[in-house]
Design an enzyme around this catalytic site. Structure first.
Site, PDB file in Angstrom:
ATOM      1  N   GLU A 179       0.445  -1.110   0.049  1.00 57.95           N
ATOM      2  CA  GLU A 179       0.291   0.009  -0.416  1.00 57.95           C
ATOM      3  C   GLU A 179       0.426   1.563   0.086  1.00 57.95           C
ATOM      4  OE1 GLU A 179      -3.770   2.673   3.020  1.00 57.95           O
ATOM      5  OE2 GLU A 179      -2.534   0.460   2.781  1.00 57.95           O
ATOM      6  N   LYS A 198      -8.101 -15.312  16.882  1.00 55.82           N
ATOM      7  CA  LYS A 198      -8.102 -14.624  14.709  1.00 55.82           C
ATOM      8  C   LYS A 198      -9.837 -14.155  14.780  1.00 55.82           C
ATOM      9  CE  LYS A 198      -4.731 -17.328  13.989  1.00 55.82           C
ATOM     10  NZ  LYS A 198      -3.782 -18.737  13.230  1.00 55.82           N
ATOM     11  N   ASP A 251       1.807 -14.270  13.051  1.00 59.11           N
ATOM     12  CA  ASP A 251       0.708 -15.081  12.828  1.00 59.11           C
ATOM     13  C   ASP A 251      -0.373 -13.613  12.002  1.00 59.11           C
ATOM     14  OD1 ASP A 251      -1.827 -15.757  12.039  1.00 59.11           O
ATOM     15  OD2 ASP A 251      -1.630 -17.561  13.230  1.00 59.11           O
ATOM     16  N   HIS A 254      -2.168   9.986  -1.963  1.00 60.79           N
ATOM     17  CA  HIS A 254      -2.582   8.900  -2.442  1.00 60.79           C
ATOM     18  C   HIS A 254      -3.250   9.036  -3.739  1.00 60.79           C
ATOM     19  CE1 HIS A 254      -3.611   5.684   0.879  1.00 60.79           C
ATOM     20  NE2 HIS A 254      -3.663   7.065   1.630  1.00 60.79           N
TER      21      HIS A 254
END
Length: 585
Positions: free
Chosen positions: A264, A396, A472, A570
């Site tokens: 990004e 998660k 993770d 951006h």
């Protein structure tokens, strides 16, 4: 480095037979000498072997119960021991020797290629002997030369790609067997003993099966041995993610160069600007509030009363010491900290919390939980363990229990940004930032029904650092729980900003942290591996760095929104007119 395998280009007349070709094979087999058919003989020895094993175990168990010395044996036990060794030797000789030799004395691929060439030569020599015209009368006594064997090149498919060269005929045969389904793709590493070669064969078989190109996915330049059995199964390559550096980030008086793996645009640049503002204001302060990984099994009873009985037993302080001893047997670092229970009817959810040293600790806490469940079966034999994880952990998944109770490392990080820095570096004002934070991060998130999402983009920074350091990535879900607070201080001249993150789940040992690239990023931060002085210090320091980087990212993005620069930046840094796919190899 092993030299590439090449095919033989010698003429046939230079080859010499190494074996005699028998005209007729002797049909007699070694098994014909047995008094019984082979399958009956095997059945007899199988039955004998397991029968005597059962008999001996039963006898020895009885001796232990009666305190009889094990070395005192009866005549029947002597016969059983002799029968055991006899059947074992037979079974080992019949089944075991070839298997052991296939593992210990596995021939190299070059030997297999040589054997294939020998067989081809024998066939050609047999054809030479079968000629009707004597060699002396023939125009040419030499066999026609074989054309030079070229490397096998896979056919071009509907896609435009570079041809993939398979170096050996053996590889080509394996690829065909994988495509045909006779060789499981997952077994290539164990069969070949070469992880890189297995990945290349699996990759080519996948391309043939799907008709799709993987030419842009790199294969070379990666240590496939390092991921075998621990990080990734059935690899066909690896994905390249650029790593940028934000910083120096000044936290608790120390500077850190923060690695961020992301695709990004603007993310690293924006975080870097936040780091600059923090550094110019004297640095941030980060405090670790709690450190404990959780696991919550689900157990069920016949009645709700029995479930309540276990809840009261587990939450009784008098029983905690006993449960701790049982739990702590699983690891020298895992130490039970607390147990919290919740009942749903006759189902009980038990949330264990423990310290895990420098490991993230999911496996460590799971082993300790299993120890306790086994121990509880004695006093609660009617307890039915539904699962080692009952989602009350919660791992998660966004969950209020993590937001309220915390999971992993709970950290708060704060800094006072000087008014001049807000105006000159962040290009906005203190009043605008405070108002925007209240209406966006607090009110707007509440309107959306956010759970732990009272921030601008904490998950952006957490995910980038997690990927770079071998954490993770899926645990970014709860690790990004964050509330960002802003307040005008010093008579409205300066800005106080803080981030509170109750469930940062990180480790510096185990999992992806041991891979070369991720290990290098941890080394850059000074938290590689386990702390030798204080167990868990490196993981806790990594959590404070994550919180500090999130603080920098929140500060910069909120400033860009307040100044109306978000879309402009951006469009400048996150858009590209260059087709980078053409540069892939």
């Amino acid at each position: 480095m092993e030299a590439p395998r090449l095919y033989s280009t010698k003429r046939v007349q230079s080859l010499k037979p190494t074996k005699k070709i028998p005209l007729e094979e002797d049909p007699t087999k070694a098994s014909d000498a047995l008094p019984l058919p082979l399958h009956l003989t095997n059945a007899v020895f199988f039955t004998l072997f397991f029968s005597v094993v059962y008999f001996l175990l039963s006898r020895w168990r009885e001796k232990i119960r009666t305190s009889t010395p094990l070395h005192v044996v009866t005549f029947s036990e002597i016969i059983a021991i002799l029968a055991f060794f006899t059947s074992f030797i037979y079974l080992l000789g019949f089944f075991g020797l070839d298997f052991v030799q296939s593992l210990v004395f596995r021939p190299s691929p070059d030997v297999w290629i040589a054997e294939d060439e020998e067989e081809e030569n024998e066939v050609l020599l047999a054809k030479e002997d079968a000629r009707k015209v004597p060699c002396g009368q023939a125009l040419d006594c030499l066999l026609p030369p074989l054309p030079p064997a070229a490397p096998i090149v896979t056919a071009q498919k509907v896609f435009d790609e570079k041809p993939v060269t398979v170096l050996t005929e053996e590889d080509e045969e394996i690829i065909k067997s994988v495509v045909a389904g006779t060789t499981p793709s997952y077994s290539l590493e164990s069969k070949l003993g070469d992880c890189k070669r297995a990945a290349a064969i699996r990759r080519e078989a996948l391309q043939r099966l799907t008709g799709k190109s993987l030419s842009g996915l790199p294969l070379d330049g990666f240590d496939y041995e390092s991921i075998l059995g621990q990080c990734c199964e059935m690899p066909v390559g690896y994905v390249q993610i650029p790593v940028g550096i934000a910083g120096p980030l000044l936290v608790n008086g120390r500077e850190y160069s923060v690695p961020m793996a992301t695709t990004e645009g603007c993310l690293v640049a924006s975080t870097n600007r936040g780091c600059k503002a923090i550094h110019l204001s004297g640095g941030a302060t980060s405090v670790l509030l709690k450190d404990g990984m959780t696991r919550a099994p689900c157990v069920r009873f016949g009645t709700a009363k029995r479930a309540a009985d276990l809840k009261l037993y587990l939450e009784d302080p008098d029983n905690f010491e006993t449960l701790s001893v049982v739990f702590n047997r699983s690891s020298r670092f895992g130490r039970l900290q607390g147990i919290k229970c919740a009942i749903a009817g006759k189902n009980l959810y038990i949330r264990f919390t423990c310290s895990t040293g420098d490991a993230m600790g999911m496996n460590m806490v799971s082993k300790g939980v299993q120890n306790v469940l086994d121990f509880l079966q004695t006093d609660f034999p009617d307890m039915d363990v539904i699962g080692i994880s009952g989602n009350y952990c919660s791992d998660k998944k966004p969950a209020a229990v993590n937001w309220i109770e915390g999971r992993g490392k709970s950290v708060v990080c704060e800094v006072i940004i000087k008014g001049d820095v807000v105006r000159k570096v962040l290009k906005t004002s203190v009043e605008s930032l405070v108002e925007l934070n209240m209406l966006k991060n607090l009110t707007g998130s509440a309107m959306a029904g956010a759970l732990g999402g009272f921030n601008a983009h904490a998950s952006n920074i957490v995910a980038a650092i997690y990927i770079a350091t071998g954490q993770d990535p899926a645990q970014n879900v709860e690790s990004s729980h964050c509330i960002t607070m802003m307040e005008a201080v010093n008579e409205g001249k300066d800005l106080h900003i803080s981030v509170t993150m109750p469930s940062i789940e990180v480790g510096t040992v185990g999992g992806g942290t041991q891979l070369a690239s991720q290990s290098a990023c941890l080394n850059l931060l000074g938290v590689k591996g386990a702390s030798k002085e204080t167990p868990g210090a490196n993981a806790r320091m990594l959590a404070t760095i994550v919180a500090g980087a999130v603080l920098a990212g929140e500060l910069s993005l909120m400033s860009a929104i307040a100044a109306g620069q978000l879309v402009k930046s951006h469009m400048k840094y996150n858009r590209s007119s260059k087709d980078v796919s053409k540069g892939s190899s």
